[in-house]
Scaffold this motif. Sequence first.
Motif, PDB file in Angstrom:
ATOM      1  N   LYS A 266      34.349 -56.722 -50.862  1.00 20.28           N
ATOM      2  CA  LYS A 266      35.629 -56.016 -50.795  1.00 20.28           C
ATOM      3  C   LYS A 266      36.472 -56.562 -49.651  1.00 20.28           C
ATOM      4  O   LYS A 266      37.679 -56.786 -49.815  1.00 20.28           O
ATOM      5  CB  LYS A 266      35.429 -54.516 -50.626  1.00 20.28           C
ATOM      6  N   ASN A 267      35.857 -56.802 -48.499  1.00 22.58           N
ATOM      7  CA  ASN A 267      36.595 -57.340 -47.359  1.00 22.58           C
ATOM      8  C   ASN A 267      37.186 -58.713 -47.688  1.00 22.58           C
ATOM      9  O   ASN A 267      38.339 -58.996 -47.355  1.00 22.58           O
ATOM     10  CB  ASN A 267      35.701 -57.431 -46.118  1.00 22.58           C
TER      11      ASN A 267
ATOM     12  N   SER B  88      37.894 -59.840 -50.658  1.00 22.77           N
ATOM     13  CA  SER B  88      38.918 -59.600 -51.665  1.00 22.77           C
ATOM     14  C   SER B  88      40.229 -59.168 -51.005  1.00 22.77           C
ATOM     15  O   SER B  88      41.296 -59.700 -51.321  1.00 22.77           O
ATOM     16  CB  SER B  88      38.436 -58.527 -52.638  1.00 22.77           C
ATOM     17  N   ASP B  89      40.131 -58.226 -50.088  1.00 29.83           N
ATOM     18  CA  ASP B  89      41.319 -57.736 -49.387  1.00 29.83           C
ATOM     19  C   ASP B  89      41.968 -58.850 -48.565  1.00 29.83           C
ATOM     20  O   ASP B  89      43.180 -59.015 -48.565  1.00 29.83           O
ATOM     21  CB  ASP B  89      40.964 -56.564 -48.476  1.00 29.83           C
ATOM     22  N   GLU B  90      41.143 -59.600 -47.860  1.00 27.82           N
ATOM     23  CA  GLU B  90      41.641 -60.668 -46.978  1.00 27.82           C
ATOM     24  C   GLU B  90      42.326 -61.788 -47.762  1.00 27.82           C
ATOM     25  O   GLU B  90      43.360 -62.311 -47.359  1.00 27.82           O
ATOM     26  CB  GLU B  90      40.482 -61.241 -46.163  1.00 27.82           C
TER      27      GLU B  90
ATOM     28  N   GLY C  12      43.376 -61.569 -51.037  1.00 27.47           N
ATOM     29  CA  GLY C  12      44.298 -61.125 -52.070  1.00 27.47           C
ATOM     30  C   GLY C  12      43.844 -61.531 -53.467  1.00 27.47           C
ATOM     31  O   GLY C  12      44.659 -61.790 -54.344  1.00 27.47           O
TER      32      GLY C  12
ATOM     33  N   SER D 133      40.925 -60.537 -56.583  1.00 28.68           N
ATOM     34  CA  SER D 133      40.092 -59.407 -57.011  1.00 28.68           C
ATOM     35  C   SER D 133      38.605 -59.696 -56.793  1.00 28.68           C
ATOM     36  O   SER D 133      38.175 -60.859 -56.753  1.00 28.68           O
ATOM     37  CB  SER D 133      40.332 -59.086 -58.491  1.00 28.68           C
TER      38      SER D 133
END
Length: 66
Positions: free
Chosen positions: A26-27, A29-31, A33, A35
Amino acid sequence: MDEEVFIIEKKRIAVIIPEPLKDQLKNMSDELGVSQSQLTVLAIQSLVANYESKGKQVFLDLIQKH
């Protein structure tokens, strides 16, 4: 000019992973951009490509790192 369109059938798979690994995914993915699904597909593609070039050795390499 006509463009060729390639349609790739996709299949769904359920994967159970440890919570800390899911958090790391998740980290990332967030970093980035991107999925979590896309990152997972990239990881699987990389594993398959490594297996095709190195054979079973790829798994030995992964086991030795952990």
